[in-house]
Structure formats: C-alpha cells, structure tokens
Design an enzyme around this catalytic site. Structure first.
Site, PDB file in Angstrom:
ATOM      1  N   GLU A  37       0.871  -1.173   0.000  1.00 46.45           N
ATOM      2  CA  GLU A  37       0.000   0.000   0.000  1.00 46.45           C
ATOM      3  C   GLU A  37       0.912   1.229   0.000  1.00 46.45           C
ATOM      4  O   GLU A  37       1.800   1.321   0.861  1.00 46.45           O
ATOM      5  CB  GLU A  37      -0.890   0.015   1.255  1.00 46.45           C
ATOM      6  CG  GLU A  37      -1.834   1.200   1.197  1.00 46.45           C
ATOM      7  CD  GLU A  37      -2.723   1.367   2.422  1.00 46.45           C
ATOM      8  OE1 GLU A  37      -2.607   0.594   3.381  1.00 46.45           O
ATOM      9  OE2 GLU A  37      -3.538   2.321   2.388  1.00 46.45           O
ATOM     10  N   ARG A 263       6.129 -12.610   9.127  1.00 47.19           N
ATOM     11  CA  ARG A 263       6.772 -11.351   8.745  1.00 47.19           C
ATOM     12  C   ARG A 263       8.133 -11.234   9.427  1.00 47.19           C
ATOM     13  O   ARG A 263       8.425 -11.893  10.419  1.00 47.19           O
ATOM     14  CB  ARG A 263       5.882 -10.166   9.065  1.00 47.19           C
ATOM     15  CG  ARG A 263       5.595  -9.976  10.543  1.00 47.19           C
ATOM     16  CD  ARG A 263       4.403  -9.058  10.788  1.00 47.19           C
ATOM     17  NE  ARG A 263       4.670  -7.702  10.358  1.00 47.19           N
ATOM     18  CZ  ARG A 263       3.944  -7.059   9.434  1.00 47.19           C
ATOM     19  NH1 ARG A 263       2.942  -7.641   8.840  1.00 47.19           N
ATOM     20  NH2 ARG A 263       4.235  -5.817   9.100  1.00 47.19           N
ATOM     21  N   LYS A 273       4.737   0.786   9.441  1.00 44.47           N
ATOM     22  CA  LYS A 273       4.783   2.029   8.683  1.00 44.47           C
ATOM     23  C   LYS A 273       4.203   3.192   9.480  1.00 44.47           C
ATOM     24  O   LYS A 273       4.649   4.328   9.344  1.00 44.47           O
ATOM     25  CB  LYS A 273       4.023   1.863   7.362  1.00 44.47           C
ATOM     26  CG  LYS A 273       4.879   1.200   6.292  1.00 44.47           C
ATOM     27  CD  LYS A 273       4.216   1.259   4.941  1.00 44.47           C
ATOM     28  CE  LYS A 273       3.215   0.144   4.781  1.00 44.47           C
ATOM     29  NZ  LYS A 273       2.625   0.085   3.425  1.00 44.47           N
TER      30      LYS A 273
END
Ligand code: ATP
Ligand code: MG
Length: 563
Positions: A37, A263, A273
């Site tokens: 994104e 992850r 983020k």
C-alpha cells in the site's frame, strides 16, 4: 524447465508450488505479486516479501507483478509510489510492464459488488462503526444480525448506487458481505466491503466517494491479474476464508491461493509504517531516508548494497512461525559483502597531531598502497607521508596500562604501510592537561614495515599526513531503539524508546588525499574503523560527508599482535 538445483532456496511455500506443478493446478503457471500500500516508504520487512515473490517467479520462470494496493485515499501518495518503484528496482527486481494499481480496478470491483448484491450476498447497512463493532460479538460470543441485513435486492442496489452518487455522509452507510454472523471466525461476520470516504484519491481524484475495503479488493485484484500464489504475512491467516469466499461466490476464472508466512521482525528497530511515519513527522529522525531508519531508502543511504539485503533475506529464509531476527545478522551480511567490494583507505575520525621530529620538514614520500589486501585487481594509490601526521586519539595513551599495545611514551608502533615510530614526548594543554600533540621519532630502516634487527612491534595503526589529507565529516550510527524488543504501548511516547546516541556527528575528521572528489554512494573500508559511504544527500565536492555503514569486527592492532 524448472530449475531444481539444490542451491536454490527451499521452504514450505516452494514445497506447495512444487506440489501444484506436479498436480497441474493453475495449469502449471506460477504468478506472484508484491502488493504494497503506497502509504509509506518500503522497509527491510518489505524486502523480505519482495525477495520472496520475485525470487519465486524467477526460480519457476513465472511472473511477478508490482501492484500498489491503494484502497484508502487517506495517507496514500505518489511520493510513496515512487519510493516503492525506486526501492524494488534498487533491490534488483524487474516487473517488466506489469506495474498495476488496485485503483485501476475500481470500476471492475464496483461491478463485482453489484453482482454480489444481485445474488443476495451483500447488503447496505446503516449501523454506524460502533454499532457494527457491538453487533459483531466477540471470540466467545456470536454476533447479532444487523436490522438492515434482509433488505430486498432492489433496495440494496438503489442504496448502493446512491452511496456512489454521494447522497450519504461518511459513516452512515456501508456495503457488507452477507455471510454468517455466528461464524467462529469473526472476519466472516458480515465484513464491510465498501465505506464512504469523501476524500480525493491521489490517482482517481474525486471520481469516487466510496472505496473498497482491503479484503474485498486484494483477492479480486489477485484474480484479475491471474495471480496463482498470493503470498502474504501471517496476520492475514484469518482472512483467508473471506478471500476464498469472494473468489468462490463470484465464480471468477482465476482462483489464486493465499499462502501466509511470518513477517520479518528485526531487533532494535520498528517495522510498522505507522511508527515510521511518526518518527518522520515528529522530526525524531531526519526523514524517511535517515540512515538510522529500517527503510530501504535509509539502508541504502547508510551504505548497504542490494546484494547484502538479498543475502540477508535468503539467510533468514521463510517460515510459518513468528520470530525476532537479530540486527547483528543484517550487519554481518553487510560486512561479508563490503569486505569483498570495498577499497581500503585511511581516515582518522578523531585526530591527534603527531610530529616526527627526525623526519625532514620539507620531505614528502609517496607510499604505494594497495586498495585491497586480497584483490590485486583493485590496484593501488599513492598516499603521501610527511613530518606531521594525524592518528586516532584512541591509539595513544599517556599512561597506558600493560595490555595497551598502541602508542604511549617510550612505546613503538608500526604505521600502516610505513615506518616504525616511537613516542618520545607529548605537548599538553596547560589548562586541561589534555595531550594535544605527540612527538615521535621514526626508524628510517623500517620503511618496509619490518625492522632489519628483527625487533617486533605489537600494533599497527593508521594515519594521514596533516598537510595532504582532506577535512571530512563522519556520521556514526548506533541502534535506533534502546532495547532489542520493547513492548510499546499504543499510546506511549515513541521518543522514550529511542536510543539518544543513535547519531554522532564528527566534524573534524581527516581522510587521505585519494578520497578527493569521490562520488556520492561510493563505499570504502576505513582501515581499522569500519565501512563507510559518501552521503548521497549532503556530501559535495566542497564538503565530504561519510556515513558509517557498519563497524569492523577485527582491527589491525589485533592482527599484528597475532603475528
Ligand atoms: P505495516 O503493517 O507496517 O503498515 P503492511 O503489511 O501494511 O505494513 P503493505 O504495504 O501492505 O504493508 O505490505 C506490502 C507487502 O509486504 C505485504 O504483502 C506484506 O505482507 C509484506 N510485508 C509487510 N511487512 C512485512 C514484514 N515485516 N515482513 C515480511 N513481509 C512484510
Ligand atoms: Mg498492509
């Protein structure tokens, strides 16, 4: 032909693909994508996903798309798109002409939504966000059906059309999938598909005032692109049934398979983020490309190479269980890579003046110094030697303990590529007592680095000539966070977790003459000190600025001692 070379990575995802290829699932195709994104700069965690998706495509001679999963106008921007494109390229991967945007599928997604409404599988709900949450129930308790759940198809089509036309305010209407409010999987309790957001999107402008949710968009975007293996991180495991639900209900031609992996978590840094944006916005770091940041922009500016990052991603591998990777592993990958590639040069970070009293004042010798001890192809450069030098303050002690093998009064050391020098006296600042100048004599017989009489010295130190060296600024970096794995509370002040010593700027460094005019991003090993690169933003022909990439493990002092 698929490469089955045993040197290629193997993991549970590749096992699944091998099996699919055997059974002919997806007609033997392998198509992956990296789907960020664009709401922040990519970080080292994204690199893991990039290497995995592009690596698999390469290994199986398939394709990997780069797709911006841009479903939320707030926070997304072209700046972030550009950073993603730049960083994936920098990592060495190529999506050819397959750069896609979920926002390009908005029309198609809208059609899919109409289809679900027409099938009686989606409805417009007028509960507000709090009510929806309340009705959803919890892990232990089933949800309650929305009072709007059983509207007629016609009414739903009409309301959805009016949502699109902008008739309703944000938060008043959403489109929900009609699945099962009693599902043990909360994700399946009539999830929201569309919400109203009267915001300008960085690509579609004001064309839309309702935006598709991630879960609805992601699977269908994968399907539109003909993705076969949709690889994502573990937090989406519970969303897989929903992913499959949309794909199955809509009877789309391409049915990608979602596979989840753990992850990357890295010690002493953050990978969210949202947190990284906070660091930037509060000015706690100097932008997204601050060399302390775990962003690829920061890591690149710090001096890491793409090869080191790819090596790191390969070494950590891919697994199904969460773990914390030690930052030291990343640093080791950088060392291994830079050790081979970097020319060796001499730089003195905290200079101490040394005068060689028995060396003629007007004399300058040019020493021929190899750029790399193991790689002759890197060549040599001339390093001037003269009567006044700089050495590191740390290589001298006025009253050294027995185990200190470097310079002290009456002690002898070897200068790298040069003579033995012996300290005879010091000049101190009368006010502070600090040693400001060291007086030495050199032994002219030791030019080769060895004494004809066979006497040994226990240390070799680096140096530069005072008159022939260049001034430079060196930025030293330490870990971003104080602790390896702090448990950060949502509402806590981020500043409390930051290492206050993560940046040290040394402004009076001296580097050897050969570094004049070196280009931004050039990388060097400063002998005995570490790996450094010319800063790509602030360095100029007038003011040389270096970033410390990573320290060295060994020092010349220790190597000499072992001789
Ligand atoms: P954040 O939670 O920091 O906002 P994200 O997962 O929302 O990150 P995306 O832009 O959606 O960020 O991520 C793009 C892709 O990279 C996704 O497929 C995601 O699973 C993957 N990814 C993100 N962070 C990591 C990580 N730490 N390790 C491995 N893959 C990651
Ligand atoms: Mg995400």
């Amino acid at each position: 032909m698929v490469d089955t070379d045993s040197s290629l990575p193997s993991d549970f995802i590749r096992d699944i693909i091998n099996e699919d290829l055997k059974t002919g699932k997806h007609q033997g195709r392998v198509a992956t994508r990296f789907p960020p994104e664009p709401n922040g700069y990519p970080h080292i965690g994204h690199a893991k996903s990039v290497c995995l998706n592009f690596g698999i495509a390469k290994q199986y001679e398939g394709t990997c798309n780069l797709r911006m999963d841009d479903t939320d106008p707030s926070g997304e921007s072209m700046e972030y798109v550009d950073s993603i494109i730049k960083d994936v390229k920098w990592l060495g991967f190529d999506w050819e002409d397959r750069l896609y945007f979920a926002s390009d599928y908005y029309d198609q997604l809208y059609e899919y939504a109409l289809q679900l409404i027409s099938m009686g599988k989606a409805y417009v709900c007028e509960l507000n966000a709090d009510e929806i949450r309340e009705y959803r129930g919890s892990f232990n308790e089933p949800g309650k059906e929305s009072p709007y759940r059983n509207r007629s198809i016609e009414e739903n089509l009409d309301l959805f059309e009016r949502m699109r036309a902008g008739e309703f305010d944000e938060g008043t209407h959403v489109l929900r999938a009609k699945i099962d409010m009693a599902s043990p999987n909360i994700t399946m309790r009539d999830p929201v598909m569309y919400r109203i957001k009267k915001e300008t999107h960085y690509r579609t402008g004001d064309k839309w005032c309702l935006y598709p949710m991630y879960d609805f968009t992601h699977c269908l975007s994968d399907s539109i692109e003909g993705i076969t293996h949709s690889i994502c991180t573990l937090e989406f495991e519970n969303n897989r049934p929903l992913y499959d639900w949309f794909i199955n209900e809509l009877k789309v031609e391409n049915r990608p398979q979602q596979i989840e992996f753990a992850r990357l978590n890295l010690s002493f840094t953050v990978m969210s983020k949202r947190r990284l944006l906070e660091l930037v916005e509060k000015g706690l770091v100097n932008g997204w490309d601050d060399p302390r940041m775990p962003t690829l922009a920061g890591i690149r500016r710090r001096g890491y190479t793409p090869e080191a990052i790819r090596d790191f991603c390969e070494r950590i591998g891919v697994a199904k269980n969460e773990s914390m990777i030690d930052m030291a592993l990343l640093e080791n990958c950088a060392r291994d890579d830079l050790n081979e590639k970097s020319p060796r040069v001499m730089a003195v970070l905290r200079p101490l003046r040394v005068v060689i009293d028995n060396y003629p004042e007007d004399r300058v010798e040019e020493f021929d110094c190899p750029y790399h001890p193991q790689n002759e192809d890197m060549g040599t450069r001339k390093v001037p030697f003269s009567r006044v030098l700089y050495i590191e303050q740390g290589d001298f002690m006025e009253n050294p303990p027995r185990k200190f093998y470097r310079l002290g009064i009456g002690r002898e050391v070897r200068l790298r590529y040069g003579y033995f020098i012996k300290c005879e006296s010091v000049v101190t600042n009368p006010d502070t007592g600090e040693v400001v100048e060291v007086h030495c004599t050199h032994d002219p017989e030791t030019r080769s680095g060895f004494a004809p009489d066979g006497r040994k010295v226990r240390a070799t130190i680096h140096w530069v000539s005072a008159d022939h060296s260049l001034p430079a600024e060196v930025r030293l970096y330490d870990r971003l966070l104080k602790e390896a794995d702090p448990t950060m509370k949502e509402d806590s002040d981020f500043a409390d977790y930051l290492n206050p010593n993560s940046l040290e700027i040394l402004t009076s460094c001296r580097v050897e003459r050969s570094l004049a005019g070196t280009k931004p991003e050039s990388r060097f090993q400063f002998e005995r000190t570490g790996y450094f690169c010319v800063d790509s933003v602030d360095s100029s022909a007038k003011a040389l600025i270096f970033n410390q990439t990573v320290t060295l493990r060994d020092s010349w002092a220790r190597i000499s001692k072992n001789k």
